[in-house]
Write a protein that holds these residues in place. Structure first.
Motif, mmCIF file in Angstrom:
data_model
loop_
_atom_site.group_PDB
_atom_site.id
_atom_site.type_symbol
_atom_site.label_atom_id
_atom_site.label_comp_id
_atom_site.label_asym_id
_atom_site.label_seq_id
_atom_site.Cartn_x
_atom_site.Cartn_y
_atom_site.Cartn_z
ATOM 1 N N ALA A 1 13.735 4.141 2.698
ATOM 2 C CA ALA A 1 14.509 5.324 3.055
ATOM 3 C C ALA A 1 15.510 5.025 4.164
ATOM 4 O O ALA A 1 16.663 5.465 4.111
ATOM 5 C CB ALA A 1 13.562 6.450 3.484
ATOM 6 N N VAL A 2 15.095 4.266 5.150
ATOM 7 C CA VAL A 2 16.009 3.885 6.234
ATOM 8 C C VAL A 2 17.144 3.024 5.694
ATOM 9 O O VAL A 2 18.309 3.204 6.056
ATOM 10 C CB VAL A 2 15.241 3.152 7.360
ATOM 11 C CG1 VAL A 2 16.178 2.515 8.352
ATOM 12 C CG2 VAL A 2 14.307 4.117 8.064
ATOM 13 N N GLY A 3 16.820 2.096 4.815
ATOM 14 C CA GLY A 3 17.846 1.240 4.227
ATOM 15 C C GLY A 3 18.849 2.025 3.397
ATOM 16 O O GLY A 3 20.059 1.813 3.497
ATOM 17 N N LEU A 4 18.347 2.941 2.572
ATOM 18 C CA LEU A 4 19.254 3.750 1.755
ATOM 19 C C LEU A 4 20.106 4.680 2.611
ATOM 20 O O LEU A 4 21.292 4.887 2.335
ATOM 21 C CB LEU A 4 18.452 4.558 0.730
ATOM 22 C CG LEU A 4 17.893 3.753 -0.425
ATOM 23 C CD1 LEU A 4 17.016 4.630 -1.315
ATOM 24 C CD2 LEU A 4 19.015 3.147 -1.246
ATOM 25 N N ALA A 5 19.535 5.250 3.664
ATOM 26 C CA ALA A 5 20.315 6.110 4.553
ATOM 27 C C ALA A 5 21.407 5.307 5.255
ATOM 28 O O ALA A 5 22.544 5.781 5.416
ATOM 29 C CB ALA A 5 19.398 6.765 5.577
ATOM 30 N N ASN B 1 0.822 -1.200 0.000
ATOM 31 C CA ASN B 1 0.000 0.000 0.000
ATOM 32 C C ASN B 1 0.858 1.252 0.000
ATOM 33 O O ASN B 1 0.350 2.344 -0.028
ATOM 34 C CB ASN B 1 -0.972 -0.002 1.195
ATOM 35 C CG ASN B 1 -0.257 -0.131 2.525
ATOM 36 O OD1 ASN B 1 0.959 -0.095 2.578
ATOM 37 N ND2 ASN B 1 -1.019 -0.286 3.584
ATOM 38 N N GLY B 2 2.186 1.119 0.085
ATOM 39 C CA GLY B 2 3.081 2.250 -0.069
ATOM 40 C C GLY B 2 3.335 3.049 1.182
ATOM 41 O O GLY B 2 4.100 3.988 1.157
ATOM 42 N N LYS B 3 2.725 2.729 2.287
ATOM 43 C CA LYS B 3 2.916 3.530 3.494
ATOM 44 C C LYS B 3 4.152 3.108 4.257
ATOM 45 O O LYS B 3 4.944 3.926 4.669
ATOM 46 C CB LYS B 3 1.687 3.431 4.394
ATOM 47 C CG LYS B 3 0.469 4.090 3.797
ATOM 48 C CD LYS B 3 -0.698 4.008 4.725
ATOM 49 C CE LYS B 3 -1.917 4.667 4.084
ATOM 50 N NZ LYS B 3 -3.091 4.545 4.927
ATOM 51 N N ARG B 4 4.327 1.815 4.476
ATOM 52 C CA ARG B 4 5.477 1.354 5.260
ATOM 53 C C ARG B 4 6.674 1.057 4.386
ATOM 54 O O ARG B 4 7.810 1.187 4.814
ATOM 55 C CB ARG B 4 5.089 0.109 6.048
ATOM 56 C CG ARG B 4 4.090 0.413 7.121
ATOM 57 C CD ARG B 4 3.677 -0.845 7.793
ATOM 58 N NE ARG B 4 2.992 -1.699 6.823
ATOM 59 C CZ ARG B 4 2.042 -2.541 7.114
ATOM 60 N NH1 ARG B 4 1.666 -2.681 8.338
ATOM 61 N NH2 ARG B 4 1.469 -3.258 6.195
ATOM 62 N N GLY B 5 6.448 0.648 3.161
ATOM 63 C CA GLY B 5 7.552 0.274 2.288
ATOM 64 C C GLY B 5 8.466 1.430 1.963
ATOM 65 O O GLY B 5 9.682 1.282 1.913
ATOM 66 N N GLY B 6 7.918 2.612 1.761
ATOM 67 C CA GLY B 6 8.742 3.775 1.449
ATOM 68 C C GLY B 6 9.617 4.186 2.607
ATOM 69 O O GLY B 6 10.783 4.553 2.428
ATOM 70 N N ALA B 7 9.093 4.116 3.819
ATOM 71 C CA ALA B 7 9.885 4.482 4.993
ATOM 72 C C ALA B 7 11.015 3.487 5.211
ATOM 73 O O ALA B 7 12.149 3.874 5.523
ATOM 74 C CB ALA B 7 8.989 4.539 6.227
ATOM 75 N N MET B 8 10.741 2.202 5.011
ATOM 76 C CA MET B 8 11.786 1.199 5.187
ATOM 77 C C MET B 8 12.858 1.334 4.115
ATOM 78 O O MET B 8 14.042 1.159 4.388
ATOM 79 C CB MET B 8 11.181 -0.212 5.145
ATOM 80 C CG MET B 8 10.361 -0.544 6.361
ATOM 81 S SD MET B 8 11.310 -0.473 7.885
ATOM 82 C CE MET B 8 12.363 -1.878 7.665
#
Length: 88
Positions: free
Chosen positions: A56-60, A47-54
């Motif tokens: 971003a954390v992974g890329l950071a 649904n795009g809500k949790r996947g984007g945050a995860m």
């Protein structure tokens, strides 16, 4: 129920009764549990809500790791330049 068929309360256990003092209204072991109201596929649907945050954390985290590796490489090269070379 104890090993000899006597419950811990002092009353005799029924020979066909389940061990552990199951309640009289409990469903029998032969009945299948009720099907879940939601399907497993719906629970993991993107649904795009949790996947984007995860992401971003992974890329950071990867960016921080790359920056630390580059800083360590610069530090080691400087340390190698500071070692005196003795020639005989």
């Amino acid at each position: 129920a104890g090993a000899n068929g006597v419950s811990l309360g002092g009353t005799a256990a029924k020979p066909g009764a389940p061990a552990g003092g199951a309640a009289a209204g409990a469903p029998a072991a032969s009945q299948a549990p009720a099907a879940p109201k939601t399907s497993p596929v719906a629970a993991i649907a993107a649904n795009g809500k949790r996947g984007g945050a995860m992401a971003a954390v992974g890329l950071a985290s990867l960016g921080l790791l790359a920056a630390l590796a580059a800083a360590d490489q610069r530090k080691m090269r400087r340390a190698q330049r500071d070692i005196p070379l003795f020639t005989v």
